[in-house]
Motif scaffolding. Sequence first.
Motif, PDB file in Angstrom:
ATOM      1  N   GLU A  24     -10.462  -8.477  10.870  1.00 16.58           N
ATOM      2  CA  GLU A  24     -11.095  -8.480   9.970  1.00 16.58           C
ATOM      3  C   GLU A  24     -10.670  -7.323   9.046  1.00 16.58           C
ATOM      4  OE1 GLU A  24     -15.248  -9.267   7.212  1.00 16.58           O
ATOM      5  OE2 GLU A  24     -15.480  -9.342   9.335  1.00 16.58           O
ATOM      6  N   VAL A  25     -10.009  -7.206   7.780  1.00 12.25           N
ATOM      7  CA  VAL A  25      -9.825  -6.339   7.352  1.00 12.25           C
ATOM      8  C   VAL A  25     -10.599  -6.142   5.898  1.00 12.25           C
ATOM      9  CG1 VAL A  25      -7.855  -5.159   5.805  1.00 12.25           C
ATOM     10  CG2 VAL A  25      -6.943  -6.709   7.754  1.00 12.25           C
ATOM     11  N   CYS A  26     -11.513  -5.090   6.054  1.00 13.91           N
ATOM     12  CA  CYS A  26     -12.562  -4.789   5.257  1.00 13.91           C
ATOM     13  C   CYS A  26     -12.017  -3.659   4.230  1.00 13.91           C
ATOM     14  CB  CYS A  26     -13.811  -4.172   6.053  1.00 13.91           C
ATOM     15  SG  CYS A  26     -14.274  -5.418   7.124  1.00 13.91           S
ATOM     16  N   ILE A  27     -12.301  -3.981   3.064  1.00  9.64           N
ATOM     17  CA  ILE A  27     -11.733  -2.696   1.938  1.00  9.64           C
ATOM     18  C   ILE A  27     -13.029  -2.728   1.096  1.00  9.64           C
ATOM     19  CG2 ILE A  27      -9.999  -1.813   0.510  1.00  9.64           C
ATOM     20  CD1 ILE A  27      -7.852  -3.811   1.693  1.00  9.64           C
ATOM     21  N   LEU A  37     -11.019   1.907   4.245  1.00 11.21           N
ATOM     22  CA  LEU A  37     -10.319   0.783   5.097  1.00 11.21           C
ATOM     23  C   LEU A  37     -10.917   0.757   6.401  1.00 11.21           C
ATOM     24  CD1 LEU A  37      -7.934  -1.487   5.566  1.00 11.21           C
ATOM     25  CD2 LEU A  37      -6.671   0.643   6.174  1.00 11.21           C
ATOM     26  N   GLU A  38     -11.519  -0.485   6.823  1.00 14.89           N
ATOM     27  CA  GLU A  38     -12.197  -0.568   8.111  1.00 14.89           C
ATOM     28  C   GLU A  38     -11.517  -1.626   8.781  1.00 14.89           C
ATOM     29  OE1 GLU A  38     -16.539  -1.101  10.235  1.00 14.89           O
ATOM     30  OE2 GLU A  38     -16.410  -1.102   8.005  1.00 14.89           O
ATOM     31  N   ILE A  39     -11.014  -1.820  10.086  1.00 16.49           N
ATOM     32  CA  ILE A  39     -10.586  -3.064  10.742  1.00 16.49           C
ATOM     33  C   ILE A  39     -11.457  -3.445  11.841  1.00 16.49           C
ATOM     34  CG2 ILE A  39      -8.773  -4.075  11.860  1.00 16.49           C
ATOM     35  CD1 ILE A  39      -8.128  -2.807   8.904  1.00 16.49           C
ATOM     36  N   VAL A  40     -12.217  -4.563  11.881  1.00 17.14           N
ATOM     37  CA  VAL A  40     -13.059  -4.988  12.700  1.00 17.14           C
ATOM     38  C   VAL A  40     -12.439  -6.116  13.815  1.00 17.14           C
ATOM     39  CG1 VAL A  40     -15.370  -5.949  13.108  1.00 17.14           C
ATOM     40  CG2 VAL A  40     -14.934  -4.470  11.235  1.00 17.14           C
ATOM     41  N   ALA A  59      -4.542   0.620   0.574  1.00 19.75           N
ATOM     42  CA  ALA A  59      -5.233   0.540   1.745  1.00 19.75           C
ATOM     43  C   ALA A  59      -4.890  -0.709   2.450  1.00 19.75           C
ATOM     44  CB  ALA A  59      -6.841   0.221   1.644  1.00 19.75           C
ATOM     45  N   LEU A  60      -4.546  -1.761   1.780  1.00 18.01           N
ATOM     46  CA  LEU A  60      -3.924  -2.979   2.631  1.00 18.01           C
ATOM     47  C   LEU A  60      -2.771  -2.806   2.859  1.00 18.01           C
ATOM     48  CD1 LEU A  60      -4.486  -5.901   3.568  1.00 18.01           C
ATOM     49  CD2 LEU A  60      -3.443  -6.646   1.097  1.00 18.01           C
ATOM     50  N   ALA A  61      -1.704  -1.973   2.125  1.00 21.71           N
ATOM     51  CA  ALA A  61      -0.288  -1.829   2.627  1.00 21.71           C
ATOM     52  C   ALA A  61      -0.160  -0.964   3.830  1.00 21.71           C
ATOM     53  CB  ALA A  61       0.318  -1.149   1.127  1.00 21.71           C
ATOM     54  N   LEU A  62      -1.020  -0.131   3.923  1.00 13.25           N
ATOM     55  CA  LEU A  62      -0.977   0.845   4.973  1.00 13.25           C
ATOM     56  C   LEU A  62      -1.316   0.118   6.090  1.00 13.25           C
ATOM     57  CD1 LEU A  62      -1.004   3.596   6.453  1.00 13.25           C
ATOM     58  CD2 LEU A  62      -3.221   3.899   6.102  1.00 13.25           C
ATOM     59  N   PHE A  63      -2.317  -0.612   6.279  1.00 13.65           N
ATOM     60  CA  PHE A  63      -2.653  -1.640   7.376  1.00 13.65           C
ATOM     61  C   PHE A  63      -1.637  -2.616   7.747  1.00 13.65           C
ATOM     62  CE2 PHE A  63      -3.857  -6.085   8.615  1.00 13.65           C
ATOM     63  CZ  PHE A  63      -4.401  -5.980  10.009  1.00 13.65           C
ATOM     64  N   LEU A  64      -0.766  -3.169   6.604  1.00 10.78           N
ATOM     65  CA  LEU A  64       0.306  -4.015   7.161  1.00 10.78           C
ATOM     66  C   LEU A  64       1.395  -3.366   7.566  1.00 10.78           C
ATOM     67  CD1 LEU A  64       0.011  -6.510   3.749  1.00 10.78           C
ATOM     68  CD2 LEU A  64      -0.790  -6.845   6.195  1.00 10.78           C
ATOM     69  N   ALA A  65       1.621  -2.253   7.113  1.00 13.73           N
ATOM     70  CA  ALA A  65       2.614  -1.351   7.539  1.00 13.73           C
ATOM     71  C   ALA A  65       2.461  -0.927   9.145  1.00 13.73           C
ATOM     72  CB  ALA A  65       2.837  -0.061   6.803  1.00 13.73           C
ATOM     73  N   GLU A  66       1.014  -0.561   9.573  1.00 15.60           N
ATOM     74  CA  GLU A  66       0.732  -0.417  10.658  1.00 15.60           C
ATOM     75  C   GLU A  66       0.790  -1.344  11.722  1.00 15.60           C
ATOM     76  OE1 GLU A  66      -2.847   2.147  11.345  1.00 15.60           O
ATOM     77  OE2 GLU A  66      -1.669   3.924  10.272  1.00 15.60           O
ATOM     78  N   GLU A  73      -2.221  -5.619  18.213  1.00 20.84           N
ATOM     79  CA  GLU A  73      -3.010  -5.345  19.452  1.00 20.84           C
ATOM     80  C   GLU A  73      -3.590  -3.649  19.304  1.00 20.84           C
ATOM     81  OE1 GLU A  73      -0.083  -6.744  19.545  1.00 20.84           O
ATOM     82  OE2 GLU A  73      -0.801  -8.646  20.334  1.00 20.84           O
ATOM     83  N   ALA A  74      -2.903  -3.025  18.620  1.00 19.89           N
ATOM     84  CA  ALA A  74      -3.259  -1.683  18.346  1.00 19.89           C
ATOM     85  C   ALA A  74      -4.617  -1.626  17.667  1.00 19.89           C
ATOM     86  CB  ALA A  74      -2.377  -0.827  17.358  1.00 19.89           C
ATOM     87  N   PHE A  75      -5.163  -2.746  17.251  1.00 21.30           N
ATOM     88  CA  PHE A  75      -6.626  -2.848  16.420  1.00 21.30           C
ATOM     89  C   PHE A  75      -7.507  -3.486  17.376  1.00 21.30           C
ATOM     90  CE2 PHE A  75      -3.307  -2.177  12.999  1.00 21.30           C
ATOM     91  CZ  PHE A  75      -4.118  -1.123  12.648  1.00 21.30           C
ATOM     92  N   ILE A  76      -7.149  -4.067  18.425  1.00 18.69           N
ATOM     93  CA  ILE A  76      -8.103  -4.675  19.401  1.00 18.69           C
ATOM     94  C   ILE A  76      -8.558  -3.843  20.431  1.00 18.69           C
ATOM     95  CG2 ILE A  76      -8.443  -6.783  20.744  1.00 18.69           C
ATOM     96  CD1 ILE A  76      -7.430  -7.411  18.126  1.00 18.69           C
ATOM     97  N   GLY A  77      -9.817  -3.501  20.429  1.00 15.83           N
ATOM     98  CA  GLY A  77     -10.726  -2.696  21.363  1.00 15.83           C
ATOM     99  C   GLY A  77     -10.955  -3.464  22.659  1.00 15.83           C
ATOM    100  N   PRO A  78     -11.704  -2.982  23.558  1.00 15.12           N
ATOM    101  CA  PRO A  78     -12.067  -3.359  24.938  1.00 15.12           C
ATOM    102  C   PRO A  78     -13.209  -4.772  24.557  1.00 15.12           C
ATOM    103  CG  PRO A  78     -13.489  -1.411  24.172  1.00 15.12           C
ATOM    104  CD  PRO A  78     -12.148  -1.520  23.289  1.00 15.12           C
ATOM    105  N   VAL A  79     -13.397  -5.453  25.575  1.00 16.44           N
ATOM    106  CA  VAL A  79     -14.261  -6.530  25.536  1.00 16.44           C
ATOM    107  C   VAL A  79     -15.529  -5.942  25.740  1.00 16.44           C
ATOM    108  CG1 VAL A  79     -14.793  -8.686  26.686  1.00 16.44           C
ATOM    109  CG2 VAL A  79     -12.350  -8.351  26.303  1.00 16.44           C
ATOM    110  N   PRO A  80     -16.554  -6.467  25.246  1.00 17.22           N
ATOM    111  CA  PRO A  80     -17.900  -5.786  25.631  1.00 17.22           C
ATOM    112  C   PRO A  80     -18.185  -5.905  26.881  1.00 17.22           C
ATOM    113  CG  PRO A  80     -17.917  -7.126  23.625  1.00 17.22           C
ATOM    114  CD  PRO A  80     -16.638  -7.188  24.245  1.00 17.22           C
TER     115      PRO A  80
END
Length: 85
Positions: A24-27, A37-40, A59-66, A73-80
Amino acid sequence: MYDEKELITSPLQQHFRENGKTVEVCIYRLPDTGWTLEIVDEYNNSTVYDDEFASDEAALALFLAEVKAEGIEAFIGPVPGTLLH
């Protein structure tokens, strides 16, 4: 101090899906601040950028570039419940 009702959300907020994974891209911003910019991820791990953005489009442009450079996968953290070493 600001009330939660004063939080302004961008119409560019969205769920972004790539390679079977979704984030989820939160702006959002407060009345007198720049955009945050927060990515969940699907596990409720959150990545919040330190710098504020002049526009929600920036903010959205930076997210899309990254995502293009590093993959979603760079925005996916560990499984609880998993331990990190």
